[in-house]
Structures are given as structure tokens and as C-alpha cells.
Scaffold this motif. Sequence first.
Motif, mmCIF file in Angstrom:
data_model
loop_
_atom_site.group_PDB
_atom_site.id
_atom_site.type_symbol
_atom_site.label_atom_id
_atom_site.label_comp_id
_atom_site.label_asym_id
_atom_site.label_seq_id
_atom_site.Cartn_x
_atom_site.Cartn_y
_atom_site.Cartn_z
ATOM 1 N N GLU A 249 44.129 50.745 42.660
ATOM 2 C CA GLU A 249 44.316 51.400 41.369
ATOM 3 C C GLU A 249 43.237 50.957 40.389
ATOM 4 N N ALA A 250 42.867 49.676 40.408
ATOM 5 C CA ALA A 250 41.808 49.171 39.529
ATOM 6 C C ALA A 250 40.483 49.877 39.823
ATOM 7 N N ARG A 251 40.169 50.020 41.093
ATOM 8 C CA ARG A 251 38.930 50.715 41.467
ATOM 9 C C ARG A 251 38.944 52.156 40.955
ATOM 10 N N ALA A 261 35.655 45.568 34.328
ATOM 11 C CA ALA A 261 36.575 44.931 35.268
ATOM 12 C C ALA A 261 37.623 44.074 34.566
ATOM 13 N N ALA A 262 37.218 43.340 33.515
ATOM 14 C CA ALA A 262 38.172 42.458 32.833
ATOM 15 C C ALA A 262 39.311 43.259 32.221
ATOM 16 N N SER A 263 38.977 44.353 31.537
ATOM 17 C CA SER A 263 40.013 45.179 30.897
ATOM 18 C C SER A 263 40.969 45.754 31.933
ATOM 19 N N VAL A 264 40.399 46.279 33.014
ATOM 20 C CA VAL A 264 41.230 46.905 34.037
ATOM 21 C C VAL A 264 42.073 45.863 34.771
ATOM 22 N N SER A 265 41.546 44.662 34.947
ATOM 23 C CA SER A 265 42.293 43.631 35.669
ATOM 24 C C SER A 265 43.619 43.331 34.988
ATOM 25 N N VAL A 268 46.215 46.269 35.480
ATOM 26 C CA VAL A 268 46.888 46.428 36.771
ATOM 27 C C VAL A 268 47.742 45.217 37.142
ATOM 28 N N GLY A 269 47.815 44.220 36.245
ATOM 29 C CA GLY A 269 48.756 43.140 36.478
ATOM 30 C C GLY A 269 48.166 41.771 36.720
ATOM 31 N N TYR A 270 46.837 41.636 36.697
ATOM 32 C CA TYR A 270 46.222 40.328 36.877
ATOM 33 C C TYR A 270 46.246 39.547 35.562
ATOM 34 N N GLU A 271 46.414 38.250 35.662
ATOM 35 C CA GLU A 271 46.374 37.386 34.484
ATOM 36 C C GLU A 271 45.006 36.728 34.318
ATOM 37 N N SER A 272 44.183 36.776 35.373
ATOM 38 C CA SER A 272 42.876 36.121 35.349
ATOM 39 C C SER A 272 41.799 37.084 35.857
ATOM 40 N N PRO A 273 40.839 37.481 35.005
ATOM 41 C CA PRO A 273 39.746 38.341 35.465
ATOM 42 C C PRO A 273 38.926 37.724 36.588
ATOM 43 N N SER A 274 38.797 36.402 36.586
ATOM 44 C CA SER A 274 38.019 35.753 37.643
ATOM 45 C C SER A 274 38.735 35.877 38.993
ATOM 46 N N GLN A 275 40.057 35.720 38.978
ATOM 47 C CA GLN A 275 40.818 35.901 40.215
ATOM 48 C C GLN A 275 40.708 37.350 40.688
ATOM 49 N N PHE A 276 40.782 38.290 39.732
ATOM 50 C CA PHE A 276 40.649 39.707 40.065
ATOM 51 C C PHE A 276 39.300 39.972 40.742
ATOM 52 N N SER A 277 38.219 39.487 40.156
ATOM 53 C CA SER A 277 36.885 39.716 40.714
ATOM 54 C C SER A 277 36.753 39.108 42.108
ATOM 55 N N ARG A 278 37.341 37.932 42.279
ATOM 56 C CA ARG A 278 37.278 37.265 43.583
ATOM 57 C C ARG A 278 38.020 38.078 44.647
ATOM 58 N N GLU A 279 39.241 38.513 44.318
ATOM 59 C CA GLU A 279 40.032 39.268 45.287
ATOM 60 C C GLU A 279 39.450 40.666 45.510
ATOM 61 N N TYR A 280 38.885 41.247 44.477
ATOM 62 C CA TYR A 280 38.241 42.555 44.589
ATOM 63 C C TYR A 280 37.060 42.453 45.566
ATOM 64 N N SER A 281 36.242 41.434 45.394
ATOM 65 C CA SER A 281 35.074 41.239 46.267
ATOM 66 C C SER A 281 35.495 41.011 47.717
ATOM 67 N N GLY A 285 34.336 44.088 49.626
ATOM 68 C CA GLY A 285 33.059 43.617 50.145
ATOM 69 C C GLY A 285 31.950 43.512 49.121
ATOM 70 N N ARG A 286 32.239 43.863 47.873
ATOM 71 C CA ARG A 286 31.258 43.796 46.783
ATOM 72 C C ARG A 286 31.985 43.470 45.489
ATOM 73 N N PRO A 287 31.351 42.769 44.538
ATOM 74 C CA PRO A 287 31.983 42.531 43.239
ATOM 75 C C PRO A 287 32.175 43.854 42.497
ATOM 76 N N PRO A 288 33.119 43.897 41.550
ATOM 77 C CA PRO A 288 33.473 45.166 40.895
ATOM 78 C C PRO A 288 32.296 45.960 40.345
ATOM 79 N N LYS A 289 31.440 45.320 39.567
ATOM 80 C CA LYS A 289 30.345 46.063 38.919
ATOM 81 C C LYS A 289 29.417 46.702 39.944
ATOM 82 N N LYS A 290 29.045 45.936 40.962
ATOM 83 C CA LYS A 290 28.153 46.454 41.996
ATOM 84 C C LYS A 290 28.827 47.544 42.816
#
Length: 302
Positions: A249-251, A261-265, A268-281, A285-290
Amino acid sequence: MVEARISTELKDIAARYAKLDGLNETGIPGLSIYKSSALSEKLHSIYEPCLCVTIQGKKDTIVEDDIFTCSEGNFLFSSMKLPVCGMVREASMESPYLSLVIMIEPTMVYDTLKDAPHLVSREPSISSGHSLSIGDVDGLMSDAVARLMRCLDHPGDIPVLAPMIIRELIYRLLATEEGGAIAQLGMLGSKTEKIARAVALLNQKFTEKLDMNRIAEDIGMSASNFYKHFKETTGMSPLVYQKKVRLLEARHQMLVTGDDAASVSYRVGYESPSQFSREYSNYFGRPPKKDIALMKSLELAG
């Protein structure tokens, strides 16, 4: 093994109504045609309850460690919403991958079983605990699919004939070797029906921090049985399922809205943008922005 039968006529009709790569809607409610003119990398999506019939080519559907391969003449049935990864393995401009996708509601299975009580008591096969089932399209099913597709050339037939043919296809599915597992979807109180209710709840409230033990209680299972059967049915734990729904859904939101990515994280229910980026990657297979930049470039190229 039943001989698979996909006629030249069926391929021709599918090709005529699948003008673009991707999912092509048709004039028949609930029927789409998926086309790919080239091999694909891993494509993440959520399968709805549906019947997919491979008309041409080959595709892998991947759920965690399980790979379901469908070639021409195979069907795949999904009994509930499921985060999957698909890879087209055989396709070309001259001979594209083609698959029919027919949406199936649990009530349609239930209504068919009411008129076919001899199919209700069939036991699921040992290997059919998963919510995805694969089998061979036999002559009777192929004939029904061809009659459904012919309705596209005669739009006036669609309101009367298409619903009856789709019901016939469900009946044909229930009569296959995988029919015992498929029937579970339409049986109130079955393991599959209970897990399907839990899946629906996870999709409705994917942004919330849910008490999985409470969900188990709500669907009438002990906590241990819920976790066991959920993993058997979907290939993943309830928490992993919820995480994948959040990431998909975030994608989608980032592609549609252009939000960062921070706003969307948070949305969709994440409390930490860094955790979101890590799990997204890890998942895509790629970080959100890329990843979003690449997705948009592919859309422009298409």
C-alpha cells in the motif's frame, strides 16, 4: 495427469482483447486478461480470490519459499487475498504471455456447493493446504472458458450467459483433484473460511497494531491453531502478512500521490521511517526513493 487443452481459437480471442501489456479489463464483469510481451523481473502484488487460466507462456507465482509454476493449460486458484511475487518466464512479442483472470467470491463457491452436495464431502489432498491451488485445464473446463470468451464477441450474451458459465467453471474446479481444497472456501466454519475471515480483517485494519490472539478468538480458533493454520494457508505468519500489505500500500501511495517515504510510512502504520525504509528495501530490493523513481521510469517507457 489430465491432458491440457488450450485451443487456437481461445488464444486468438485472448490476444484480440489483450491489446496492452498488463491487466486488460473486458466487457465481462470480473474477467480480465493479463498480457506480457517480455520476461519480467519480480512483480509484487496482492492476488484477490480468483481463477487464473494460462493461455500461453509460463509464469512463476512466489509466496515466501513456495513457487507455483503455471504453463499453458494450467489453472491457478487463489482462495483469498494474498501478497505474492510474480515472474513471467516465457513470453515474447510474437508469442506473449496470456492469462485469463476471473474474480471468484466465496459466496459463489458456497452457492455452487449447495447444488452439488456430492462435492462437499471430498477431502482436500495432502498437498493442498495452501490458499493457492494449481491444476490442469481439462477438456470440459477449456470448453467452458472458450464459451465465456466468445461472449466478448457478442456483448448481448454477456448478462445472461457469462454468470452461468462462470458458475459452471466453479463447478468444474470443484470436480478437479484440487476441488476438495477449493470447496473449503465455501464451507462455513472450515479452516480455509476462518483464515479467509482473518485475512479480510488484516486487510481492513492493516494500519493498526492488532492483537492476533483476539483475532484468533474472533474467528473461533485457539491462538496456536490460528498461527499454525494461517502459516499453512498463506505461507507466512499474520504479522508478516500485515507487513507486506502495508509495504504494498505504501508503494502504491508513493506512486500515485508523489508523497515522500516518511509521510507514507506513518500513514500505513509504521512508527519509525527508518524501520519502514529498511523493511521496504528488504522486500522490494531497493530503497523507497530509488524504487519509486525506477517504477515511474518504467511506466513512462511503457
